[in-house]
Scaffold this motif. Sequence first.
Motif, mmCIF file in Angstrom:
data_model
loop_
_atom_site.group_PDB
_atom_site.id
_atom_site.type_symbol
_atom_site.label_atom_id
_atom_site.label_comp_id
_atom_site.label_asym_id
_atom_site.label_seq_id
_atom_site.Cartn_x
_atom_site.Cartn_y
_atom_site.Cartn_z
ATOM 1 N N SER A 41 1.314 3.755 -1.218
ATOM 2 C CA SER A 41 0.904 3.112 0.118
ATOM 3 C C SER A 41 0.377 1.018 0.435
ATOM 4 O O SER A 41 0.698 0.409 -0.035
ATOM 5 N N ASP A 42 -0.716 1.535 -1.676
ATOM 6 C CA ASP A 42 -0.543 0.019 -1.994
ATOM 7 C C ASP A 42 0.420 -0.800 -1.749
ATOM 8 O O ASP A 42 -0.056 -1.752 -2.282
ATOM 9 N N ARG A 55 2.436 -2.533 0.674
ATOM 10 C CA ARG A 55 1.431 -3.476 0.816
ATOM 11 C C ARG A 55 1.252 -4.859 -0.272
ATOM 12 O O ARG A 55 0.298 -5.561 0.156
ATOM 13 N N LYS A 114 -0.523 -4.708 -2.824
ATOM 14 C CA LYS A 114 -1.389 -4.924 -3.465
ATOM 15 C C LYS A 114 -1.933 -4.417 -5.168
ATOM 16 O O LYS A 114 -3.001 -4.967 -5.415
#
Length: 111
Positions: free
Chosen positions: A104-105, A108, A110
């Motif tokens: 998920s990061d 995004r 990140k």
Amino acid sequence: MKSTHLTDNISFTYNAEVAIHVDSLITAHVSVYSYVFRTKDNKWSLDPMDTEIDWFLNGERVLSGGFKELYFKLYGENKYNTLLNDVRTEAEKLIEGRVCTSFSDILRDKL
């Protein structure tokens, strides 16, 4: 006629390269090509499709055919096949751990 939206199944391809240090002499750079998808419990999971291995001896890249021939002569076919399987499995486990904990990061941007 009436249509109803039921669900979306989003999936991605995920390619990553990892280094597996077999011992002080042998290192494998493994490229893992994977299919990433959400499970029914909304977690990310990995389905490895293919792997490619570049072999290094004492930090220098060697030809795959030459590495295979040398390893065959030293240890035999069974040990070479075991090495291939172990290296692939270790690389896939490393990538799967990253996907399951951080995908998920990654999406995004990140990490």
